[in-house]
Design a protein around this motif. Sequence first.
Motif, short mmCIF file in Angstrom:
data_model
loop_
_atom_site.label_atom_id
_atom_site.label_comp_id
_atom_site.label_asym_id
_atom_site.label_seq_id
_atom_site.Cartn_x
_atom_site.Cartn_y
_atom_site.Cartn_z
N PRO A 523 0.77 -1.14 0.02
CA PRO A 523 -0.09 -0.15 -0.08
C PRO A 523 0.81 1.43 -0.04
O PRO A 523 0.44 2.29 -0.40
CB PRO A 523 -0.86 -0.09 1.29
N GLU A 524 2.07 1.23 0.39
CA GLU A 524 2.81 2.40 0.55
C GLU A 524 3.74 2.70 -0.71
O GLU A 524 4.15 3.53 -1.08
CB GLU A 524 3.69 2.43 2.00
N LEU A 525 4.20 1.27 -1.24
CA LEU A 525 5.20 1.45 -2.30
C LEU A 525 4.73 1.10 -3.66
O LEU A 525 4.16 -0.01 -3.84
CB LEU A 525 6.43 0.35 -1.89
N THR A 526 4.88 1.92 -4.60
CA THR A 526 4.48 1.85 -6.12
C THR A 526 5.53 1.70 -6.95
O THR A 526 6.41 2.54 -6.98
CB THR A 526 3.57 2.89 -6.19
N TYR A 559 7.90 5.77 -2.55
CA TYR A 559 7.38 5.35 -1.14
C TYR A 559 6.44 6.56 -0.41
O TYR A 559 6.98 7.53 -0.33
CB TYR A 559 8.24 4.72 -0.38
N SER A 560 5.20 6.33 -0.09
CA SER A 560 4.28 7.20 0.41
C SER A 560 3.47 6.72 1.43
O SER A 560 2.33 6.72 1.01
CB SER A 560 3.63 7.91 -0.66
N PRO A 565 4.98 11.29 7.74
CA PRO A 565 5.36 12.79 7.53
C PRO A 565 6.13 12.84 6.52
O PRO A 565 6.71 13.98 6.07
CB PRO A 565 5.36 13.49 8.65
N TYR A 566 6.61 11.73 5.76
CA TYR A 566 7.58 11.85 4.80
C TYR A 566 7.28 10.95 3.59
O TYR A 566 6.16 9.96 3.59
CB TYR A 566 9.08 11.56 5.19
N TYR A 603 7.41 16.43 6.35
CA TYR A 603 6.42 17.52 7.05
C TYR A 603 7.22 17.79 8.36
O TYR A 603 7.38 16.93 8.96
CB TYR A 603 5.12 17.13 6.94
N LEU A 604 7.22 19.10 8.59
CA LEU A 604 7.85 19.48 9.91
C LEU A 604 6.86 19.74 10.97
O LEU A 604 7.34 20.03 12.15
CB LEU A 604 8.93 20.49 9.60
#
Length: 659
Positions: A523-526, A559-560, A565-566, A603-604
């Motif tokens: 689900p995170e890696l395409t 990778y999302s 947050p990255y 994201y910070l």
Amino acid sequence: MQGSIKLWLLAGACALCLPGLATADEAELDALIVTAPRLEDTLPQKVARYGSDLAVVSPEVLRDNAYIDVTQALQMQTPGLYIMPGNGPFSYVDLSLQGSRTGDVLWVVDGVRINNRLYTSTSPTDTLPASMIERIEVLKGGQGLLYGSQAAAGVINIVTRPYGDEGVDGGVTVGGHTNGGLHADGYARASVGAHRFVAWLSKDKADGYTTYDVFQPSTTARKRAYDVLSFGGKYGLQFNEDLSLNLYYQHTEAKVDNPGARLVNTKFNDRDEEIASVSLDWKPSEEAQVSVKGYYHDWDTVYTTINNVPGKPGQTVVVDDKTYWGFEDFGVSALARLNFHKGFEYQLGYDFQNFNGRDDVLLIAQRTEKVHAFVGQILTTDDLIRNARFSAGVRYNKTGGAESTVWNLSGRWEPSENLYVEAVGGTSFILPSAEQLFGVDPCCAIGNPNLGPEESLNFNGSVGGFALDRRLVWQVTGFARKIDNLITADYSQSAYPDGVYMNADRQVKVRGAEVQATFAVTPELTAQASFTYTRSRAAGSSQQFDRTPEYYAKGGLTYSPQDKPYGLSVSAAWTGDVYQTVSGFGRQNYGGFVIVDLSGHVYLDEKRSRRLTARLENAFDEEYATRVSSGLIDLSTQRFMFRSLGPPRTLHVSFTQSF
């Protein structure tokens, strides 16, 4: 290579190209695109639903990779498209969409044509910063029916930032890169009742990098600097749910160096560009929708060249001192979509274009060209056939004393929820450029005002679908194109020893195939990949056209994680053999290289309003050529060969504050 392959919407009812598998945010974007009330906003998606291949570079891809200009995003992210900037950002490009020539592709910004009609090979990419863009849509295959001249191989549609929801939002970005580059941009949006606003501003400036691998001692300007300022905005007024008015304006100022491998002391284009449009969209009933648009495009440049004198250090000669070249293009278009009864939909359109331009550098006389076009199209709806859609259309075009008619047939069939077959075929045309019509420079071929348009016959066919619980999305495409009435310089006439442009009894033939796929590893890696083969040659020739690769491929990993947050990504573009005929050196191969980019963002804060983004362009520091040429050695009659170089390893870093 996000934005690489067509995906159906959540229910699979409508096909739409997206970058990889759709996230929740992307699914929301899809809904906005498909349900937009304006005919112009939905035109590329409408064409794609009826069989044309559409690739989209999404807003997420543009922001996650910190691209500076449009070319960088297209180069790394769009399958089937070879695009090579001459010397980094804000350059002219060599472009081949499924084997095409550079001038066979139409560029539009928010529906306004921006191709440089002075020269078919001069791309409009040197004044298009990425920060103003919401997404880039690439329609493949002949699109002459709805888009007119220069859409013989496809259309690149650049969509600027959209209106926002109720309230106010925006953002500011600052950054830079290791080629002496600085970047800043900002935008703001507001919606108050029936009024909607969006405005943007960007500034890009860089010292550049060394542009060639070999220089003569006479050249003292060896880097290509750029300084680009762009600002614009939109205003929308929704009178009621059936009537809206939209205004658009954009201004760009650009000073872009144009260095050479010999002689050059100072050489640059200093450019002002204005793009504006006003459109009215009206839905008088459930059976009819009408859009009328007026546009204006003004492109003015002054060109300066100061050369050094070989063997005489400190001495210079002024070749051009702010010499003008430019054009003005304005017109009106109207499109009506009619649904009088179930099963069929009808589209009627009218286009008027008025183009005038001149060049005092290479001497093109000031002339005006007017174009009138009428379009009719019939389309089936889901009421007639639930799992198939077909369309047929005709366009009549009149330019001065020349007339041409083009046609288009397309369709898409979905035999199951995991398989589709689509195809588009028809004819397109390419009007002569101002150089070909009105050129008067004694250095070069003379223009011929009696030229007719080039005519093309094209076919694209695809099979695609889903597998492995819809984690794998795939598509295989075959394409063919034939161009007749080719415009070329004729050197056989004694009255024109330097040549005259003529419609030749020659043909260009293009054949090829494209394979692309997206796979959700987790689900995170395409993962995404594409491979393109083209055979682009003059009829009877065994040689591929210059500056058109026979093979090229793109790929990437993204990778999302939604709960982190990255995000991270890697993009790669491989170019096979590319040839160019070089004076004094024959046919040279400058291909065979791989460009790899690494990107990441974080994201910070918990609200994700502060973001740090980085991209390592050409991560392995591949030294590759974008073109090959030759020139005279200083104080000699012998020639030397040199290569234009792509950017070296470059680190881009930016910080964004959203509000």
